[in-house]
Design a protein around this motif. Structure first.
Motif: not given
Length: 375
Positions: A22, A26, A67-68, A70, A83
């Motif tokens: 992630f 990112r 958007l995502s 973790n 994020f």
């Protein structure tokens, strides 16, 4: 209670690989985003407000599409680094106050900003019925946008795994009490208070947090009270709240039979990497355990020691949360201890002795506060 290495490898290794991938994704996204923002003229909220300040205009907040995300372990402080976000628009700071579906999420530990989570219109982000027992987890799962605002700003204590979530849901079922369960800003407030005491900065932070969580909501116009439940190690936030709002005359601390708490904490170690690491490291390195507990904002005096078994490790974790009650009690906070086992033994008597009454007063604007009266 025994720890199987395959479970530990699956939990810790899986989370580590997931978080690493992630962060790499990112980093690539942020590199592309920085180029895009430079070409389009979009800046972050801090730069935007600096520009507005030079022009003598009102500051603004930045709304970012989520958007995502973790999170390695939800016991660790929240951060914008959890994020992947896309710029949506700039909004007036009053937007977060005027809309019921927006709630204070956390104060970013790496930037001087406050972050608010925005769900769907009409969604009660603070209510456990939307899917999670704690407001912070609900905000992770259901926020569609994060609103980042420059931080010019900024009670039920519990020993964890003691029935506090069930009791919170009981009050919610009355449809007269708004309950905020374990929001991250209380962690920040508790840490600030432990480091700085009741200074002007802590008082201002307290005022802004209470204004946010205890503001009138259009979806519940006849609210009779607010129940604020910080996480176990963050109960120190009760002291500045009592000092700034003495109208909140009492706090209570919910605890439970330590053996039952320990069994429940052990079950948590299967989903929370930090707890699993405490169990694994307790027999080898007291210093490592102390560092982990400090990262989760527990008081760590006396934790630098090795522990031979999982049951004792669980007792230590439960005791550290309970220690916050003793610290606050010794500092003169008017807090009443309440045993969850007593509530189960006599539910009707417990309900009568812990009835919440409303005390509607204007506190520097529009803030309703909660009183607990014992009959």
């Amino acid at each position: 209670m025994t720890l199987r290495w395959n479970d530990s490898i699956k939990l810790l290794g899986g989370r580590f690989i997931s978080k690493s991938l992630f962060l790499i994704l990112r980093l690539i996204f942020l590199f592309i985003q920085k180029i895009s923002w430079t070409l389009s003229g979009v800046s972050d909220v801090v730069d935007k407000n600096k520009e507005l300040e030079k022009l003598g205009k009102k500051p603004t907040a930045q709304a970012l599409k989520l958007l995502s995300f973790n999170k390695f372990c939800f016991l660790l402080p929240a951060s914008l680094r959890d994020f992947i976000l896309q710029h949506d628009e700039y909004v007036d700071p009053e937007y977060v106050i005027q809309n019921d579906h927006v709630s204070l999420f956390f104060f970013d530990p790496h930037q001087d900003v406050a972050v608010f989570g925005e769900g769907k219109p009409g969604q009660k982000m603070w209510h456990t019925d939307i899917g999670d027992s704690f407001i912070s987890l609900s905000l992770y799962r259901f926020s569609q946008r994060l609103i980042v605002q420059k931080k010019s700003v900024v009670l039920m204590g519990n020993t964890a795994r003691c029935g506090s979530t069930l009791l919170t849901q009981v009050y919610e079922c009355s449809n007269k009490v708004i309950c905020c369960s374990e929001p991250y800003p209380f962690n920040t407030l508790a840490e600030m208070y432990r480091e700085k005491g009741l200074c002007s900065e802590v008082s201002q932070m307290t005022t802004n947090i209470i204004r946010m969580y205890c503001r009138p909501l259009k979806c519940m116009p006849d609210v009779e009270g607010y129940l604020l439940k910080p996480s176990g190690p963050s109960f120190a936030c009760a002291a500045p709240i009592h000092a700034v709002y003495p109208e909140i005359t009492k706090s209570f601390y919910l605890y439970r039979n330590m053996h039952n708490v320990t069994l429940s904490i052990y079950k948590l170690s299967f989903i929370h990497p930090i707890i699993r690491l405490v169990y694994l490291l307790a027999g080898f390195s007291g210093a490592a355990v102390t560092a982990l507990l400090r990262s989760a904002q527990f008081p760590t005096d006396g934790t630098n020691r090795t522990i031979s078994n999982c049951h004792t490790s669980g007792i230590m974790l439960a005791t550290l949360a309970t220690k916050m009650y003793m610290i606050m009690k010794n500092e003169g906070l008017d807090v009443t201890g309440l045993l969850f086992d007593d509530i189960l033994a006599n539910k009707e008597l417990a309900a009568k002795r812990n009835e919440f009454l409303v005390n509607r007063r204007a506190i520097k604007g529009t803030v309703s506060t909660l009183k607990m009266k014992e009959y």
